[in-house]
Design an enzyme around this catalytic site. Sequence first.
Site, short mmCIF file in Angstrom:
data_model
loop_
_atom_site.label_atom_id
_atom_site.label_comp_id
_atom_site.label_asym_id
_atom_site.label_seq_id
_atom_site.Cartn_x
_atom_site.Cartn_y
_atom_site.Cartn_z
N SER A 5 -0.27 -2.06 6.48
CA SER A 5 -0.43 -2.81 4.92
C SER A 5 -1.48 -3.78 4.95
CB SER A 5 0.99 -3.81 4.94
OG SER A 5 0.78 -4.67 3.71
N HIS A 33 -0.47 1.02 2.82
CA HIS A 33 0.44 0.67 2.14
C HIS A 33 -0.07 -0.79 1.30
CE1 HIS A 33 4.83 -0.93 1.44
NE2 HIS A 33 4.25 -2.14 1.60
N ASP A 35 0.52 -4.00 -1.44
CA ASP A 35 1.63 -4.57 -1.73
C ASP A 35 1.18 -5.47 -3.27
OD1 ASP A 35 3.66 -4.70 0.47
OD2 ASP A 35 2.19 -5.26 1.37
N MET A 37 2.12 -8.01 -6.06
CA MET A 37 3.13 -8.79 -6.40
C MET A 37 2.63 -9.60 -7.53
SD MET A 37 3.62 -10.37 -2.45
CE MET A 37 3.45 -9.56 -0.80
N HIS A 66 3.64 -0.57 -3.16
CA HIS A 66 4.90 -1.23 -3.05
C HIS A 66 5.07 -2.28 -4.24
CE1 HIS A 66 7.74 -4.11 -0.50
NE2 HIS A 66 8.25 -3.40 -1.68
N MET A 68 6.19 -5.15 -6.09
CA MET A 68 7.18 -6.09 -6.04
C MET A 68 6.97 -6.89 -7.18
SD MET A 68 6.92 -7.19 -2.05
CE MET A 68 5.29 -6.20 -2.09
N MET A 137 13.89 -3.05 3.29
CA MET A 137 12.87 -4.25 3.43
C MET A 137 13.61 -4.97 4.51
SD MET A 137 10.18 -4.65 1.42
CE MET A 137 9.74 -6.31 2.39
N GLY A 142 7.34 -10.80 -0.07
CA GLY A 142 6.51 -11.77 -0.32
C GLY A 142 5.40 -12.13 0.23
N PHE A 143 5.81 -12.12 1.74
CA PHE A 143 4.74 -12.59 2.50
C PHE A 143 4.74 -11.72 3.87
CE2 PHE A 143 6.01 -16.07 -0.08
CZ PHE A 143 4.95 -16.54 -0.55
N ASP A 175 9.77 -1.91 6.33
CA ASP A 175 8.54 -3.00 5.71
C ASP A 175 9.10 -4.36 6.21
OD1 ASP A 175 6.29 -3.92 4.86
OD2 ASP A 175 6.77 -3.68 2.68
N GLY A 177 7.79 -7.32 9.44
CA GLY A 177 7.98 -7.55 10.51
C GLY A 177 8.18 -6.59 11.78
C1 DX5 Z 1 5.85 -8.31 2.43
C2 DX5 Z 1 5.35 -7.08 2.27
C3 DX5 Z 1 5.16 -6.13 3.45
C4 DX5 Z 1 3.90 -7.08 4.42
C5 DX5 Z 1 4.52 -6.91 5.78
O1 DX5 Z 1 6.75 -8.70 1.24
O2 DX5 Z 1 5.87 -6.00 1.41
O3 DX5 Z 1 4.33 -4.93 3.22
O4 DX5 Z 1 2.58 -6.76 4.39
O5 DX5 Z 1 3.66 -7.62 6.60
P1 DX5 Z 1 4.07 -7.69 8.33
O6 DX5 Z 1 4.02 -6.42 8.82
O7 DX5 Z 1 3.17 -8.61 8.78
O8 DX5 Z 1 5.53 -8.26 8.22
ZN ZN Z 2 5.33 -4.01 1.42
#
Ligand code: DX5
Ligand code: ZN
Length: 228
Positions: A5, A33, A35, A37, A66, A68, A137, A142-143, A175, A177
């Site tokens: 990501s 990937h 993101d 947002m 992705h 969001m 998810m 978000g983060f 996606d 952690g």
């Molecule tokens: C969070 C994103 C993820 C994020 C995952 O909302 O969708 O793609 O980058 O980050 P890690 O792998 O650090 O949890």
């Molecule tokens: Zn993502």
Amino acid sequence: MIAPSMLSADFAHLADEADVVTGAPGVGADWLHVDVMDAHFVPNLTLGLPVVQSLLAATSVPIDCHLMIEDPDRWAVGYAEAGAHNVTVHVEAARDPVALAANLRAAGARAGLSVKPGTPLEPHLETLRHYDTLLVMSVEPGFGGQSFMPEVLDKVRAVRRMVDTGHLRLLVEIDGGINADTIEAAAEAGVDCFVAGSAVYGADDPARAVRALREQVLTASPHRHWSA
Ligand code: DX5
Ligand code: ZN
């Protein structure tokens, strides 16, 4: 499949950050990937279509968008038209997810549907028949850098069974952690594609981190096969 990501990459050097994890099939990143947002669907703001277009021109790795965002029915097709390989929208945000999937496919992309950790799958099983990927998810979107929520693996196991018994045709993606401590449990539950942000771009050697994660997946699920 491993999908680094770029949320955890250096946004001033996205092309270089893509290069760093690019490698031979089965070695480098399978997907990148990205993101998107909008500070409305999630409380964070990242990047949009112009940046994705530039990245598409700068890398040969398939882009996994992705989204969001609110109103994906209006905005998602632009990412497919730009050439993204897979475009994922959130079921919590889409107004007509079946029509949206058809539009994404007609524009040349795979259609992905994502569910937040608290969103059950059952009400959306019919909708999922129209999609190519399901993004589960495993953190609140978000983060980056949040802790994996193991309870979402029940959803992974349920959808894996439906895929293996021919009731759905989907690639199962996870996606949030995903790292050396959590990827094996996700692999055993039946995930096909692992998104990892901080575990890849937070590592001293991101390419090596991708290889190490892939090794763990192969060890945890030695008899499973999947295709990109
Ligand atoms: C969070 C994103 C993820 C994020 C995952 O909302 O969708 O793609 O980058 O980050 P890690 O792998 O650090 O949890
Ligand atoms: Zn993502």
